[in-house]
Design a protein around this motif. Structure first.
Motif, PDB file in Angstrom:
ATOM      1  N   HIS A 186       0.853  -1.192   0.000  1.00  0.00           N
ATOM      2  CA  HIS A 186       0.000   0.000   0.000  1.00  0.00           C
ATOM      3  C   HIS A 186       0.883   1.235   0.000  1.00  0.00           C
ATOM      4  N   HIS A 188       0.734   5.281   0.411  1.00  0.00           N
ATOM      5  CA  HIS A 188      -0.214   6.220   1.015  1.00  0.00           C
ATOM      6  C   HIS A 188       0.429   7.589   1.145  1.00  0.00           C
ATOM      7  N   THR A 190       0.270  11.166   2.468  1.00  0.00           N
ATOM      8  CA  THR A 190      -0.426  11.733   3.624  1.00  0.00           C
ATOM      9  C   THR A 190      -0.812  13.196   3.443  1.00  0.00           C
ATOM     10  N   GLU A 199      -3.509   7.154  -3.196  1.00  0.00           N
ATOM     11  CA  GLU A 199      -3.197   5.915  -2.506  1.00  0.00           C
ATOM     12  C   GLU A 199      -3.285   4.784  -3.525  1.00  0.00           C
ATOM     13  N   HIS A 215      -7.530   2.795  -0.582  1.00  0.00           N
ATOM     14  CA  HIS A 215      -7.006   2.671   0.778  1.00  0.00           C
ATOM     15  C   HIS A 215      -7.431   1.325   1.333  1.00  0.00           C
ATOM     16  N   ARG A 223       4.268   5.125   3.678  1.00  0.00           N
ATOM     17  CA  ARG A 223       3.505   6.336   3.969  1.00  0.00           C
ATOM     18  C   ARG A 223       4.420   7.546   4.039  1.00  0.00           C
TER      19      ARG A 223
END
Length: 263
Positions: A186, A188, A190, A199, A215, A223
């Motif tokens: 994943h 991501h 922010t 995402e 997500h 992240r």
């Protein structure tokens, strides 16, 4: 899939080259590029401009196959590390690209080494060729690197598409090893603007991998700010830089980065 249209990609080629010229202003062209240690900053700049000139000639001629480097006018750029000459050459490169790409349509047939085989492929590819190598230049010159959020997101989309294409078409490439059911990554961002959906979920199966925006829980997550996620995903910034956070099984992310490193 692309989050930017053809006109935006066309504008970005010239825009990214303009930002590269600003990055190079006052820089030492003999400096080593940390992210491409076999290159100097001057060589990097000529590589970038040469790539754009190659793509420009492909589109300008409606090429049905590759064009040898020796047949592309001015592809090598000025000799030596004369910053003024290099800057003028990059400015000319941007003008050539703007004229040629602006005079074509996204669906104008043009040979490419992947898919699709049209001018749209090259407008997108050169946008990100310059944007990512501009990060290399910024790191070498010791200046800040910034990229628009939607350009960064489109660069991640394109890279995933390229890796998937290589996996399907070049079974001898290390990308073929990116498989194994039950594992996922994943990405991501922010700090992405609302509505960008910055995402990504990469899922492995026995035949390879698939990806989508979204997500979801994954085996490992990367992240951080979108620009930093982009740079880490392109192996321009270490996962240990402190600018990104890795949650879960880092070995899987390392596995991906090692095998999606062609080009």
């Amino acid at each position: 899939m692309t989050t930017l249209d053809y006109e935006r990609h066309c504008a970005e080629i010239a825009g990214q080259l303009g930002q590269l010229r600003a990055t190079l202003a006052g820089a030492d062209l003999s400096a080593t590029v940390p992210t491409c240690p076999e290159w100097t900053l001057g060589y990097l700049a000529r590589h970038i401009g040469g790539a754009v000139r190659w793509a420009e000639q492909l589109v300008a001629t409606g090429a049905t196959g590759d064009i040898p480097e020796e047949d592309i006018p001015g592809i090598r750029g000025p000799e030596g590390d004369d910053l003024a000459a290099l800057d003028a050459w990059l400015a000319e490169t941007a003008e050539l690209a703007a004229k040629t790409f602006g005079g074509a349509r996204a669906d104008t047939p043009v040979w490419s080494w992947a898919e699709p085989q049209n001018a749209g492929f090259w407008a997108r590819r050169m946008t990100h060729e310059v944007a990512i190598h501009r990060a290399d230049a910024a790191i070498a010159a010791g200046v800040a690197y910034e990229v628009a959020a939607d350009v960064a997101a489109d660069a991640i989309d394109e890279w995933l598409e390229i890796v998937r294409y290589v996996q399907r078409s070049q079974p001898e490439d290390s990308a073929a090893e990116l498989r194994g059911a039950g594992r996922s990554i994943h990405l991501h961002a922010t700090d992405a603007p609302a509505g960008l959906n910055a995402e990504w979920v990469i899922e492995f199966d026995e035949d390879g991998f698939s990806w989508r925006r979204g997500h979801e829980k994954a085996t490992v997550a990367l992240r951080g700010p979108l620009t930093e996620v982009l740079l880490a995903f392109y192996r321009r910034r270490s996962l240990d830089s402190g600018a990104v956070e890795v949650l879960g099984e880092r070995e899987l992310l390392d596995f991906w980065l090692e095998r999606a490193s062609f080009g």
